[in-house]
Design a protein around this motif. Structure first.
Motif, PDB file in Angstrom:
ATOM      1  N   ARG A  28       0.820  -1.205   0.000  1.00  0.00           N
ATOM      2  CA  ARG A  28       0.000   0.000   0.000  1.00  0.00           C
ATOM      3  C   ARG A  28       0.853   1.253   0.000  1.00  0.00           C
ATOM      4  O   ARG A  28       0.447   2.287  -0.475  1.00  0.00           O
ATOM      5  N   HIS A  29       2.003   1.200   0.573  1.00  0.00           N
ATOM      6  CA  HIS A  29       2.746   2.424   0.789  1.00  0.00           C
ATOM      7  C   HIS A  29       4.204   2.317   0.395  1.00  0.00           C
ATOM      8  O   HIS A  29       4.760   1.268   0.297  1.00  0.00           O
ATOM      9  N   ARG A 223      -3.352  10.588  11.340  1.00  0.00           N
ATOM     10  CA  ARG A 223      -4.795  10.285  11.304  1.00  0.00           C
ATOM     11  C   ARG A 223      -5.587  11.545  10.967  1.00  0.00           C
ATOM     12  O   ARG A 223      -6.544  11.510  10.175  1.00  0.00           O
ATOM     13  N   GLY A 224      -5.175  12.672  11.542  1.00  0.00           N
ATOM     14  CA  GLY A 224      -5.845  13.933  11.255  1.00  0.00           C
ATOM     15  C   GLY A 224      -5.677  14.355   9.809  1.00  0.00           C
ATOM     16  O   GLY A 224      -6.604  14.881   9.185  1.00  0.00           O
ATOM     17  N   CYS A 271       6.620   3.883  11.214  1.00  0.00           N
ATOM     18  CA  CYS A 271       6.233   3.576   9.834  1.00  0.00           C
ATOM     19  C   CYS A 271       5.139   2.514   9.788  1.00  0.00           C
ATOM     20  O   CYS A 271       4.205   2.595   8.977  1.00  0.00           O
ATOM     21  N   LEU A 272       5.247   1.526  10.653  1.00  0.00           N
ATOM     22  CA  LEU A 272       4.211   0.491  10.723  1.00  0.00           C
ATOM     23  C   LEU A 272       2.862   1.085  11.117  1.00  0.00           C
ATOM     24  O   LEU A 272       1.819   0.737  10.550  1.00  0.00           O
ATOM     25  N   ARG A 273       2.878   1.986  12.100  1.00  0.00           N
ATOM     26  CA  ARG A 273       1.619   2.600  12.529  1.00  0.00           C
ATOM     27  C   ARG A 273       1.041   3.485  11.424  1.00  0.00           C
ATOM     28  O   ARG A 273      -0.181   3.489  11.207  1.00  0.00           O
ATOM     29  N   PHE A 274       1.882   4.227  10.748  1.00  0.00           N
ATOM     30  CA  PHE A 274       1.400   5.073   9.651  1.00  0.00           C
ATOM     31  C   PHE A 274       0.784   4.220   8.550  1.00  0.00           C
ATOM     32  O   PHE A 274      -0.237   4.575   7.955  1.00  0.00           O
ATOM     33  N   LEU A 277      -2.653   3.014   9.455  1.00  0.00           N
ATOM     34  CA  LEU A 277      -3.669   4.067   9.359  1.00  0.00           C
ATOM     35  C   LEU A 277      -4.206   4.219   7.940  1.00  0.00           C
ATOM     36  O   LEU A 277      -5.328   4.685   7.747  1.00  0.00           O
ATOM     37  N   GLY A 278      -3.383   3.867   6.951  1.00  0.00           N
ATOM     38  CA  GLY A 278      -3.827   3.959   5.568  1.00  0.00           C
ATOM     39  C   GLY A 278      -3.155   5.027   4.741  1.00  0.00           C
ATOM     40  O   GLY A 278      -3.651   5.368   3.660  1.00  0.00           O
TER      41      GLY A 278
END
Length: 298
Positions: A28-29, A223-224, A271-274, A277-278
């Motif tokens: 995805r990224h 997220r914002g 990076c994993l958390r980002f 989030l999508g």
């Protein structure tokens, strides 16, 4: 981490021109780099990374005739070419610019994509480093100037997509909404959002004194940004007056600058958390070696 290719951040800040490899996500990224340039006289080093067996792009296709769609098509075509020719996936050059003229020069010479950096804008407008001096208003205006110049250029049938430095979002949640909508409507194909304390300082200038927010705040910021993008795109889709070039489908580049402050393992965790989030692109700034970029990709 998902296997992705590309981004060894390379810059020649003092010459206002940077050469960055562009994002080529295998899932995805984008998470890592494949090429770098450290000095005008240095040789260009390319790391061709292995291609996923799945050539399909995992994110939704942006609306037709939008800058984000051009960026999506560029990456998709690069992946398809590598897959069909059984080649290793290589980076796409991303040319750093600081104003409309530099954008036209690179676009005329065939640059597939452009990056408008906060440092370049700060240096060209004010003659100072990227240390929180320039504002969103100035970044938006330069973005509009760049996109307008490329759209009006007769020799460019399809202008190269522009990735714009969104800094930290220039403040809290209301600021983030304004930042994303302003830069997207100005013509950005993608917007970077980073995890420094606001006001930020360029990592090259800050070095080990760089100030980074805690992980959860960084996650909340991304997220914002994603929420602001979705809200803006919803508003554009309901509008009968805004054109398709107004930034619908704009991508979010989730960036971490935490390497020197918190170490490489924290880079991986962020990076994993980002990614979870999508964010369409995940990018780590100022890693210390090619090995670290390759490890991040793993």
């Amino acid at each position: 981490m998902h296997k992705s290719s590309n981004h060894l951040y390379t810059s020649i800040w003092k010459y206002f021109i940077l050469v960055l490899p562009l994002f080529t996500p295998s899932h995805r990224h984008v998470t890592t780099a494949c090429a770098f340039l450290t000095h005008p006289s240095s040789s260009h080093i390319s790391c061709k990374l292995r291609m996923s067996s799945d050539v399909a792009m995992p994110m939704e296709t942006p609306p037709p005739a939008t800058p984000a769609n051009v960026l999506y098509s560029l990456i998709s075509a690069n992946r398809k070419h590598a897959y069909e020719n059984k080649e290793l996936l290589s980076a796409i050059p991303l040319a750093g610019i600081h104003d409309a003229l530099s954008a036209k020069i690179f676009a005329q010479k065939g640059a597939p994509a452009l990056f408008l950096s906060g440092f370049g804008v700060s240096a060209s407008l004010l003659g100072v480093p990227d240390a929180g001096v320039t504002s969103l208003v100035e970044m938006e205006q330069v973005t509009r100037n760049v996109c307008s110049a490329m759209r009006s250029h007769k020799g460019l049938k399809v202008p190269p997509p522009l990735i714009v430095d969104g800094d930290t979002g220039y403040g809290g949640s209301p600021n983030m909404l304004r930042t994303i909508s302003s830069l997207a409507s100005a013509g950005a194909a993608a917007i970077t959002i980073e995890d420094q304390v606001f006001p930020k300082m360029c990592t090259i200038a800050a070095g080990e004194k760089i100030r980074i927010v805690e992980r959860e705040e960084a996650v909340g910021r991304v997220r914002g940004a994603l929420g602001a993008r979705d809200l803006y795109c919803e508003r554009v889709s309901l509008s009968t007056t805004e054109s398709t070039s107004s930034g619908a489908g704009c991508w979010i580049v989730a960036r971490t600058d935490c390497r020197l402050a918190f170490g490489f393992e924290e880079v991986v965790e962020r990076c994993l958390r980002f990614e979870e989030l999508g964010a369409e692109i995940v990018y780590a700034e100022n890693l210390q070696s090619i090995d670290e970029y390759l490890k991040l990709r793993e």
